[in-house]
Design an enzyme around this catalytic site. Structure first.
Site, PDB file in Angstrom:
ATOM      1  N   PRO A 136      22.582 -25.010 -57.912  1.00  0.00           N
ATOM      2  CA  PRO A 136      23.889 -25.204 -58.538  1.00  0.00           C
ATOM      3  C   PRO A 136      23.873 -26.341 -59.572  1.00  0.00           C
ATOM      4  O   PRO A 136      24.501 -26.237 -60.620  1.00  0.00           O
ATOM      5  CB  PRO A 136      24.802 -25.534 -57.357  1.00  0.00           C
ATOM      6  CG  PRO A 136      24.139 -24.854 -56.189  1.00  0.00           C
ATOM      7  CD  PRO A 136      22.673 -24.933 -56.445  1.00  0.00           C
ATOM      8  N   GLN A 138      28.936  -1.780 -82.948  1.00  0.00           N
ATOM      9  CA  GLN A 138      29.940  -1.707 -84.023  1.00  0.00           C
ATOM     10  C   GLN A 138      29.978  -0.303 -84.630  1.00  0.00           C
ATOM     11  O   GLN A 138      31.049   0.233 -84.923  1.00  0.00           O
ATOM     12  CB  GLN A 138      29.593  -2.753 -85.099  1.00  0.00           C
ATOM     13  CG  GLN A 138      30.592  -2.847 -86.235  1.00  0.00           C
ATOM     14  CD  GLN A 138      31.925  -3.462 -85.794  1.00  0.00           C
ATOM     15  OE1 GLN A 138      32.024  -4.068 -84.733  1.00  0.00           O
ATOM     16  NE2 GLN A 138      32.953  -3.267 -86.601  1.00  0.00           N
ATOM     17  N   GLU A 170       5.892 -14.518 -67.466  1.00  0.00           N
ATOM     18  CA  GLU A 170       7.293 -14.211 -67.146  1.00  0.00           C
ATOM     19  C   GLU A 170       8.103 -14.028 -68.421  1.00  0.00           C
ATOM     20  O   GLU A 170       8.970 -13.158 -68.508  1.00  0.00           O
ATOM     21  CB  GLU A 170       7.894 -15.351 -66.315  1.00  0.00           C
ATOM     22  CG  GLU A 170       7.213 -15.504 -64.974  1.00  0.00           C
ATOM     23  CD  GLU A 170       7.603 -16.794 -64.270  1.00  0.00           C
ATOM     24  OE1 GLU A 170       6.780 -17.272 -63.493  1.00  0.00           O
ATOM     25  OE2 GLU A 170       8.706 -17.303 -64.510  1.00  0.00           O
ATOM     26  N   GLN A 185      26.577   4.604 -96.721  1.00  0.00           N
ATOM     27  CA  GLN A 185      25.468   3.698 -97.019  1.00  0.00           C
ATOM     28  C   GLN A 185      25.441   2.517 -96.042  1.00  0.00           C
ATOM     29  O   GLN A 185      24.384   2.061 -95.627  1.00  0.00           O
ATOM     30  CB  GLN A 185      25.573   3.191 -98.454  1.00  0.00           C
ATOM     31  CG  GLN A 185      24.298   2.491 -98.896  1.00  0.00           C
ATOM     32  CD  GLN A 185      24.423   1.882-100.260  1.00  0.00           C
ATOM     33  OE1 GLN A 185      25.358   1.143-100.552  1.00  0.00           O
ATOM     34  NE2 GLN A 185      23.474   2.210-101.129  1.00  0.00           N
ATOM     35  N   ILE A 223      12.163 -15.242 -56.461  1.00  0.00           N
ATOM     36  CA  ILE A 223      11.734 -16.625 -56.707  1.00  0.00           C
ATOM     37  C   ILE A 223      12.974 -17.488 -56.884  1.00  0.00           C
ATOM     38  O   ILE A 223      13.866 -17.151 -57.663  1.00  0.00           O
ATOM     39  CB  ILE A 223      10.756 -16.742 -57.903  1.00  0.00           C
ATOM     40  CG1 ILE A 223      10.336 -18.203 -58.089  1.00  0.00           C
ATOM     41  CG2 ILE A 223      11.347 -16.176 -59.200  1.00  0.00           C
ATOM     42  CD1 ILE A 223       9.018 -18.380 -58.812  1.00  0.00           C
ATOM     43  N   ALA A 224      13.031 -18.566 -56.110  1.00  0.00           N
ATOM     44  CA  ALA A 224      14.231 -19.407 -56.102  1.00  0.00           C
ATOM     45  C   ALA A 224      13.929 -20.765 -56.712  1.00  0.00           C
ATOM     46  O   ALA A 224      13.447 -21.677 -56.032  1.00  0.00           O
ATOM     47  CB  ALA A 224      14.746 -19.554 -54.673  1.00  0.00           C
ATOM     48  N   HIS A 257      29.532   2.385 -83.156  1.00  0.00           N
ATOM     49  CA  HIS A 257      30.178   3.313 -82.219  1.00  0.00           C
ATOM     50  C   HIS A 257      31.708   3.193 -82.274  1.00  0.00           C
ATOM     51  O   HIS A 257      32.407   3.933 -81.574  1.00  0.00           O
ATOM     52  CB  HIS A 257      29.750   3.023 -80.766  1.00  0.00           C
ATOM     53  CG  HIS A 257      28.409   3.575 -80.393  1.00  0.00           C
ATOM     54  ND1 HIS A 257      27.222   3.067 -80.862  1.00  0.00           N
ATOM     55  CD2 HIS A 257      28.068   4.597 -79.563  1.00  0.00           C
ATOM     56  CE1 HIS A 257      26.213   3.726 -80.333  1.00  0.00           C
ATOM     57  NE2 HIS A 257      26.696   4.676 -79.544  1.00  0.00           N
ATOM     58  N   SER A 308      17.703 -25.689 -66.242  1.00  0.00           N
ATOM     59  CA  SER A 308      16.655 -25.940 -67.236  1.00  0.00           C
ATOM     60  C   SER A 308      15.723 -27.075 -66.802  1.00  0.00           C
ATOM     61  O   SER A 308      14.511 -26.997 -66.991  1.00  0.00           O
ATOM     62  CB  SER A 308      17.298 -26.325 -68.572  1.00  0.00           C
ATOM     63  OG  SER A 308      18.181 -25.317 -68.994  1.00  0.00           O
ATOM     64  N   GLY A 340      14.108 -19.482 -68.686  1.00  0.00           N
ATOM     65  CA  GLY A 340      14.070 -20.629 -69.599  1.00  0.00           C
ATOM     66  C   GLY A 340      14.981 -20.276 -70.762  1.00  0.00           C
ATOM     67  O   GLY A 340      14.769 -19.262 -71.438  1.00  0.00           O
TER      68      GLY A 340
HETATM   69  C1  LIG Z   1      21.327 -12.836 -64.248  1.00  0.00           C
HETATM   70  C2  LIG Z   1      20.535 -14.062 -63.955  1.00  0.00           C
HETATM   71  C3  LIG Z   1      19.371 -13.973 -63.191  1.00  0.00           C
HETATM   72  C4  LIG Z   1      18.648 -15.110 -62.876  1.00  0.00           C
HETATM   73  N1  LIG Z   1      17.569 -15.009 -62.046  1.00  0.00           N
HETATM   74  C5  LIG Z   1      16.975 -16.146 -61.591  1.00  0.00           C
HETATM   75  C6  LIG Z   1      15.968 -16.085 -60.569  1.00  0.00           C
HETATM   76  O1  LIG Z   1      15.568 -15.003 -60.100  1.00  0.00           O
HETATM   77  N2  LIG Z   1      15.452 -17.255 -60.109  1.00  0.00           N
HETATM   78  C7  LIG Z   1      15.868 -18.460 -60.586  1.00  0.00           C
HETATM   79  O2  LIG Z   1      15.359 -19.459 -60.113  1.00  0.00           O
HETATM   80  N3  LIG Z   1      16.801 -18.544 -61.550  1.00  0.00           N
HETATM   81  C8  LIG Z   1      17.374 -17.422 -62.056  1.00  0.00           C
HETATM   82  N4  LIG Z   1      18.356 -17.510 -63.015  1.00  0.00           N
HETATM   83  C9  LIG Z   1      18.768 -18.814 -63.514  1.00  0.00           C
HETATM   84  C10 LIG Z   1      18.338 -19.095 -64.942  1.00  0.00           C
HETATM   85  O3  LIG Z   1      16.944 -19.220 -65.034  1.00  0.00           O
HETATM   86  C11 LIG Z   1      19.110 -20.327 -65.413  1.00  0.00           C
HETATM   87  O4  LIG Z   1      20.458 -19.938 -65.579  1.00  0.00           O
HETATM   88  C12 LIG Z   1      18.559 -20.910 -66.697  1.00  0.00           C
HETATM   89  O5  LIG Z   1      17.307 -21.490 -66.488  1.00  0.00           O
HETATM   90  C13 LIG Z   1      19.495 -21.967 -67.297  1.00  0.00           C
HETATM   91  O6  LIG Z   1      19.833 -22.928 -66.347  1.00  0.00           O
HETATM   92  P1  LIG Z   1      21.375 -23.307 -66.094  1.00  0.00           P
HETATM   93  O7  LIG Z   1      22.114 -22.049 -65.927  1.00  0.00           O
HETATM   94  O8  LIG Z   1      21.446 -24.307 -65.009  1.00  0.00           O
HETATM   95  O9  LIG Z   1      21.851 -23.957 -67.462  1.00  0.00           O
HETATM   96  P2  LIG Z   1      21.678 -25.488 -67.883  1.00  0.00           P
HETATM   97  O10 LIG Z   1      20.299 -25.961 -67.634  1.00  0.00           O
HETATM   98  O11 LIG Z   1      22.808 -26.267 -67.303  1.00  0.00           O
HETATM   99  O12 LIG Z   1      21.907 -25.375 -69.453  1.00  0.00           O
HETATM  100  C14 LIG Z   1      23.196 -25.266 -70.070  1.00  0.00           C
HETATM  101  C15 LIG Z   1      22.990 -25.217 -71.581  1.00  0.00           C
HETATM  102  O13 LIG Z   1      22.358 -26.413 -71.996  1.00  0.00           O
HETATM  103  C16 LIG Z   1      21.203 -26.113 -72.754  1.00  0.00           C
HETATM  104  N5  LIG Z   1      20.163 -27.123 -72.526  1.00  0.00           N
HETATM  105  C17 LIG Z   1      19.645 -27.514 -71.340  1.00  0.00           C
HETATM  106  N6  LIG Z   1      18.678 -28.419 -71.531  1.00  0.00           N
HETATM  107  C18 LIG Z   1      18.589 -28.599 -72.872  1.00  0.00           C
HETATM  108  C19 LIG Z   1      17.738 -29.383 -73.707  1.00  0.00           C
HETATM  109  N7  LIG Z   1      16.789 -30.173 -73.194  1.00  0.00           N
HETATM  110  N8  LIG Z   1      17.919 -29.310 -75.054  1.00  0.00           N
HETATM  111  C20 LIG Z   1      18.868 -28.513 -75.565  1.00  0.00           C
HETATM  112  N9  LIG Z   1      19.681 -27.742 -74.844  1.00  0.00           N
HETATM  113  C21 LIG Z   1      19.532 -27.768 -73.507  1.00  0.00           C
HETATM  114  C22 LIG Z   1      20.756 -24.778 -72.242  1.00  0.00           C
HETATM  115  O14 LIG Z   1      19.935 -24.116 -73.183  1.00  0.00           O
HETATM  116  C23 LIG Z   1      22.079 -24.065 -72.038  1.00  0.00           C
HETATM  117  O15 LIG Z   1      22.515 -23.543 -73.261  1.00  0.00           O
HETATM  118  C24 LIG Z   1      19.063 -16.365 -63.374  1.00  0.00           C
HETATM  119  C25 LIG Z   1      20.218 -16.467 -64.178  1.00  0.00           C
HETATM  120  C26 LIG Z   1      20.958 -15.328 -64.449  1.00  0.00           C
HETATM  121  C27 LIG Z   1      22.202 -15.478 -65.260  1.00  0.00           C
END
Ligand SMILES: Cc1cc2nc3c(=O)[nH]c(=O)nc-3n(C[C@H](O)[C@H](O)[C@H](O)COP(=O)(O)OP(=O)(O)OC[C@H]3O[C@@H](n4cnc5c(N)ncnc54)[C@H](O)[C@@H]3O)c2cc1C
Length: 382
Positions: free
Chosen positions: A130, A340, A246, A283, A125-126, A342, A134, A368
């Site tokens: 970049p 820790q 999910e 302990q 699922i995409a 270990h 969120s 999320g």
């Molecule tokens: C190993 C891995 C597998 C993944 N697999 C998938 C996949 O299969 N499909 C897919 O679509 N995506 C996938 N993802 C992406 C993942 O869902 C996103 O990385 C995640 O949703 C966060 O988005 P972002 O990285 O753009 O961070 P950002 O949205 O840029 O967030 C950066 C920081 O800001 C915080 N933030 C953002 N908005 C708010 C807010 N409103 N209030 C407070 N804090 C906030 C976030 O919590 C985070 O700490 C994957 C990521 C990883 C690392």
């Protein structure tokens, strides 16, 4: 947990759990180290899992699935964590097959689900891009209608199963003017598809055998018949409906990881000698492990309660968010305490606890982020 059985476990699920554990232990665990180095599982891991009925376990038999329910997906994710295997079955089974089941036409179900169940097709699922993670409603990938086709343009990143995927559920704007209401889910079959390109497999901190990749769509044409759901613009609502399930996959994995870390550490401290006695006699060791076990037990009982509600179709999004953020936060803390205990060996990758530490971290980010989970919970207090 001594003598405790999850209330949603049945005799049938216990048997399934035993056979899944055996499968991961004998068929996947021996390859895990090599898979971690290459950054992905072997492609035939998918057909092997399909051949023994692990793929699409919760899809009805008429579509080639195992005829089970979400309890089967829960068991798969728990046992995969216990075996310390990284395999994108959570996305394939627990997420994509359910989007097709819930929103697909009869023709779409018959076209994709049997091939996903056999392992002929690997699903992804995409959503993430970049520039957008969120804030999903801001996705920039576009699917523009042109005759009987959609023309897709955009870039996705962090996509689990991205290297192997033959079938991708792409979150795209079919109407960029309408924000969340302009989002649709479009299924893309990637084999020999002009304009579709995979980028790098991203080198990660943990979960190294799970292929997480960049994907590029340049004037990619897919039939409009690949839209999920009756009309364009339903994508955001479809995503919101599926998210509790999910998030439970992540919570189930996190609580299983805590128990595994405690087991491994308990074994280790009983055999490690320091200052002439077993490390387990101190302990501090006993109290730390007691605290970890308490946290893991609370996590499991809460997750189990959520599971019961989910299986009854009653789990709300805020409660699932609580389960996701709390268990993933506590998993990181518990695994850190276990590491820790270990000592230096905990920092050496050949020790499972070191890999568990690296694997645990992403739980607080994906599905999320935990900050977004807390937003969902906080909204119930407004
Ligand atoms: C190993 C891995 C597998 C993944 N697999 C998938 C996949 O299969 N499909 C897919 O679509 N995506 C996938 N993802 C992406 C993942 O869902 C996103 O990385 C995640 O949703 C966060 O988005 P972002 O990285 O753009 O961070 P950002 O949205 O840029 O967030 C950066 C920081 O800001 C915080 N933030 C953002 N908005 C708010 C807010 N409103 N209030 C407070 N804090 C906030 C976030 O919590 C985070 O700490 C994957 C990521 C990883 C690392």
């Amino acid at each position: 947990m001594d003598g405790y059985t999850s209330p949603w476990m049945t005799e049938e699920l216990t048997l399934f759990s035993d056979s899944v554990a055996r499968f991961f232990e004998t068929e996947f665990a021996p390859h895990q180290e090599r898979w971690e180095k290459q950054g992905h599982v072997d492609r035939d891991a998918w057909s092997k899992a399909g051949a023994v009925g692990l793929l699409c376990a919760s899809v009805p038999e008429e579509y080639g699935g195992g005829g089970g329910h979400f309890g089967h997906e829960a068991v798969l994710n728990i046992e995969m964590n216990r075996a310390l295997v990284n395999f994108g079955i959570g996305v394939h089974n627990g997420i994509v097959s359910h989007y097709i089941l819930s929103y697909g036409t009869e023709e779409q179900k018959r076209r994709w689900l049997p091939r996903m169940a056999s392992g002929e097709m690997v699903a992804a699922i995409a959503m993430s891009e970049p520039g957008v993670g969120s804030d999903l409603k801001s996705v920039r990938t576009k699917a523009v209608a042109d005759g009987d086709d959609f023309v897709i343009n955009g870039a996705k990143t962090f996509i689990t199963n991205g290297y192997h995927a033959d079938l991708i559920c792409v979150v795209a704007k079919t109407d960029p003017e309408r924000g969340a209401k302009g989002i649709s889910l479009v299924m893309v079959e990637t084999t020999d598809l002009p304009g579709f390109r995979r980028g790098r497999i991203l080198e990660k901190l943990g979960q190294k055998a799970q292929d997480t990749a960049e994907l590029f769509f340049d004037d990619v044409r897919v039939p409009r018949a690949n839209l999920l759901g009756p009309k364009e613009g339903d994508g955001f609502a479809q995503l919101m409906q599926q998210l509790p399930q999910e998030r439970m996959i992540i919570a189930l994995s996190a609580q299983a990881s805590m128990h595994r870390a405690i087991e491994l550490t308990s074994d280790y401290v009983h055999s490690r000698k320091v200052f002439g006695q077993n490390l387990s006699d101190f302990q501090n060791t006993r109290f730390k492990l007691a605290e970890c076990k308490t946290v893991a037990t609370i996590a499991t009982t809460f997750v189990d309660q959520c599971m019961v509600r989910l299986l009854a179709g009653e789990l709300d999004s805020a409660t699932a968010a609580m389960a996701k953020w709390w268990t993933t936060q506590k998993n990181c803390e518990v695994v850190d305490e276990c590491l820790q205990l270990h000592g230096g060996y905990g920092y050496i990758m050949e020790y499972p606890i070191a890999r568990m530490y690296a694997n645990a971290r992403v739980g607080k980010i994906y599905g999320g982020s935990n900050e977004i989970m807390k937003e969902l919970v906080a909204r119930t207090l407004d």
